[in-house]
Scaffold this active site. Structure first.
Site, short mmCIF file in Angstrom:
data_model
loop_
_atom_site.label_atom_id
_atom_site.label_comp_id
_atom_site.label_asym_id
_atom_site.label_seq_id
_atom_site.Cartn_x
_atom_site.Cartn_y
_atom_site.Cartn_z
N SER A 115 -12.46 -24.22 -7.12
CA SER A 115 -11.12 -24.74 -7.27
C SER A 115 -11.09 -26.22 -6.86
O SER A 115 -11.81 -27.01 -7.45
CB SER A 115 -10.13 -23.89 -6.48
OG SER A 115 -8.81 -24.17 -6.86
N ASP A 118 -8.80 -17.93 -16.45
CA ASP A 118 -8.24 -18.61 -15.29
C ASP A 118 -6.87 -19.21 -15.62
O ASP A 118 -6.76 -20.11 -16.45
CB ASP A 118 -9.21 -19.72 -14.86
CG ASP A 118 -8.89 -20.32 -13.51
OD1 ASP A 118 -7.73 -20.20 -13.07
OD2 ASP A 118 -9.79 -20.90 -12.89
N HIS A 174 -9.62 -17.09 -11.80
CA HIS A 174 -9.85 -18.18 -10.85
C HIS A 174 -10.80 -17.69 -9.76
O HIS A 174 -10.41 -17.37 -8.64
CB HIS A 174 -8.52 -18.62 -10.27
CG HIS A 174 -8.58 -19.98 -9.62
ND1 HIS A 174 -8.93 -21.11 -10.30
CD2 HIS A 174 -8.36 -20.37 -8.33
CE1 HIS A 174 -8.90 -22.16 -9.48
NE2 HIS A 174 -8.56 -21.72 -8.28
#
Length: 670
Positions: free
Chosen positions: A495, A582, A614
């Protein structure tokens, strides 16, 4: 362009991973033991104390199990998920139903499910498409229903419904036309509404009989927006607890008298924000709070659990967290993290002052050569204190002193968020990488949460700049202190950590020997264009803290801080992992930079998982990507690696580009 071709040649000519394995008497821990399914996890006591629930494998997939609290060995599975693991569970207030949320393939459209313990009947309480359900309030007094938020009418906003657990009936309580959230009391009455402001701040309003008052109860500016919010009411509704950083830096625990509005500070710590509270099960009164600076600790506010906290501190080996309590408050579940041993969950009988071990999460790691983690304070170039965590391989620090006997290659492992933080405790990535021969350093760079509002605000508009400088400063600290050498540092993260990796190999192209980017954004402008609609309430926060795509200056800043626009500067090996579904960091974020690098013939390996979002929730996929990663790092840094073997074939991994640049990958997918 010649230097990039040369990089590829050097990659191809490097020694095979098995030839680089350093001499060591520390056994290699199998990937599957670290990243496979836990034996048991996430235990919860039913409110009436009669039942225990937890997550455990059923036919290789994590499912919900339940057992009589006095006979845990009589556990039975309640759910039968075949593919995607269930990762949490919680109890209905009447102790009849175990609840859980589940999405599809990582799309984060979480629906709410419940399973009746007696009959085994499973109910989808929110049977809608493209919907994300939220549990808003579970009462200690009202047993037959709970409050949930559902965004099936407008994906940006969650309408509030009362859910009857026995029948599944949903009754609209409050249509939401632009509020970021609501807070209810123990009678399931909505009392507070939260609304985002154009300046990135938040306004909180009282509610009466479903009506939102026109004048805010509390106004919070941008700098306090992540450290000030209402937490919970006492059960009689007379006191509202807040975490509040106004007129101070770190957030304090504050009690507000609802009738008079008077605010009283109950606790604060100059080092860190109040992390959480323990509240009386009958009255809702706060009994203790937690502080997490270098490590977490509980601080009692009242005498009624002071002795219990002291007993647990004296009788557990490691950092403990109270995870579940019965309504009678006679039994607690306590999770104990010893760092160098797998997590264990204990049943605590308050009256008898007795601890009984229920399970060890990963018994296969008992006795394994797990490495110690050291909290360290690192100074940034402009004087900020960066709370960080260092794990050294046992080969250079056999006693866990935190001092390396000699420099070793290092992985800078960067947390996501960025509005999150690293913590002390057992960390699967730290243990895995340290076992492979690397020092591992995780840094709470500016913008990380938990250390006060000033530390968060210091990261505003600093993506790829001062936030990245903090990471570079931490690397220099590690070099100065003999942890590593300047030519043997990799950067890795997911991320925001993936963004930091891309920033590392573009903005500082010779600092890192290689990078591993997991679901990281490469283009901040397209990232903000594709954020999920249910993040609408927080959009101004993104704009004010990252860069505003609606203004010319903001667009220029986002362009300047986007690694995609500097792909031609990459001269170090890069591995990218992405979930196709995602919703936070769209798959195009990875595709764009892979395409840009491929067009310039810059080596990059790109692995996509079509059933993930994600991050990689399915252990088989996580193990596959980590198999590729550790062989990639072995070539780059010279550590050791477990062969890929069948790990990639056993997963859903699709190698979209550059298998030839990751050792063993081309052979593994034949």
């Amino acid at each position: 362009m010649m230097r990039y071709v040369l990089s590829a040649v050097l990659l191809a000519a490097a020694l095979p991973a098995h030839a680089q394995t350093p001499a060591t008497d520390v056994p290699l821990i199998e990937r599957a033991k670290i990243f496979g399914n836990p034996t048991k996890a996430a235990a919860r006591l039913s409110p009436d104390g009669k039942w225990l629930s937890w997550i455990a494998p059923r036919d290789g997939v994590l499912n919900v199990w339940v057992a009589p609290a006095d006979h845990p060995s009589q556990a039975k599975p309640l759910t039968d998920e075949k593919v995607r693991p269930i990762r949490s569970n919680f109890w209905s207030p009447d102790s009849k139903v175990v609840l859980f949320i589940q999405d599809k393939g990582g799309d984060e459209n979480f629906l709410l499910y419940g399973v009746d313990v007696a009959s085994g009947k499973q109910t989808n309480y929110t049977p809608f498409e493209k919907t994300r359900a939220q549990v808003l309030q579970i009462s200690s007094k009202i047993k037959d229903r709970i409050l949930v938020g559902i965004n099936n009418r407008d994906p940006r906003w969650h309408d509030v419904y009362s859910l009857e657990l026995a029948t599944g009936k949903l009754t609209l309580v409050q249509q939401n036309d632009g509020y970021g959230g609501f807070l209810a009391d123990d009678q399931l009455k909505l009392r507070i509404a939260e609304k985002s402001r154009a300046d990135g701040g938040v306004s909180y309003y009282r509610m009466n009989d479903g009506k939102v008052e026109s004048t805010p109860l509390v106004e919070v500016g941008l700098e306090d927006s992540q450290t000030t919010s209402p937490w919970a009411f006492t059960t009689d509704g007379s006191t509202l607890y807040w975490t509040d950083s106004r007129q101070r830096n770190t957030s304090a625990l504050v009690a507000q008298d609802v009738a008079s509005g008077k605010m009283t500070v109950l606790a604060e710590d100059q080092r860190a924000d109040i992390g959480g509270t323990l509240q009386d099960k009958k009255t809702g009164r706060v009994q203790a709070y937690s502080i997490d600076y270098l490590t977490q600790e509980y601080v009692p506010l009242s005498d009624d659990i002071k002795d219990d906290l002291a007993f647990l501190k004296n009788n557990t080996k490691g950092q403990f967290v109270i995870t579940s309590r019965t309504e009678a408050d006679d039994k607690w579940l306590v999770a104990v993290d010893a760092v160098t041993a797998p997590d264990a969950t204990w049943l605590y009988d308050r009256k008898a002052k007795k601890l009984t071990r229920l399970y060890v999460s990963r018994p296969e790691l008992e006795g394994a050569p797990l490495a110690a983690m050291q909290p360290v304070e690192i100074k940034s170039r402009d004087g900020l204190t960066l709370v960080s965590y260092l794990t050294l391989p046992k080969t250079v620090d056999p006693t866990g002193s935190g001092k390396a006997g000699k420099p070793v290659p290092m992985v800078l492992f960067v947390h996501g968020g960025p509005w999150a933080r690293d913590r002390y405790g057992y960390n699967s990535y730290h243990q895995w990488l340290a076992n492979r021969g690397y020092a591992v350093l995780s840094v709470n760079y500016r913008g990380s949460t938990g250390f006060g509002k000033n530390f968060i605000s210091a990261g505003d508009l600093q993506w790829g700049r001062k936030m990245h400088d903090d990471l570079i400063d931490a690397v220099q600290w590690a070099i100065r202190n003999g942890v590593t050498t300047g030519d043997k540092v990799a950067i890795m993260g997911g991320s925001y950590g993936g963004y930091a990796t891309l920033a590392g190999v573009t903005f500082t192209p010779t600092t890192f020997a290689c990078g591993v980017d997991i679901v990281g954004p490469s283009n901040l402008f397209t990232l903000l264009q594709t954020i999920p609609p249910y993040w609408e309430a927080g959009k101004q926060q993104f704009y004010k803290r990252m860069g505003d795509p609606t203004t010319e200056d903001g667009r220029a800043l986002l362009k300047e801080r986007s690694p995609l626009n500097y792909a031609d500067k990459i001269r170090r090996p890069l591995l990218i992992g992405q979930g196709a579904n995602d919703p936070r960091v769209n798959v195009r974020e990875s595709e764009q930079i892979v395409d840009a690098m491929a067009a310039r013939k810059i080596p990059v390996t790109y692995v996509v998982f079509p059933d993930e979002g994600h991050g990689f929730a399915r252990p088989v996929n996580n193990i596959a990507f980590n198999a590729v990663t550790e062989n990639f790092l072995a070539q780059c840094l010279g550590g050791r690696a477990e062969a890929i073997g069948n790990a990639v074939k056993a997963s859903t991994a699709q190698v979209k580009h550059g298998a030839e640049f990751a050792p063993g990958l081309a052979e593994a997918i034949k």
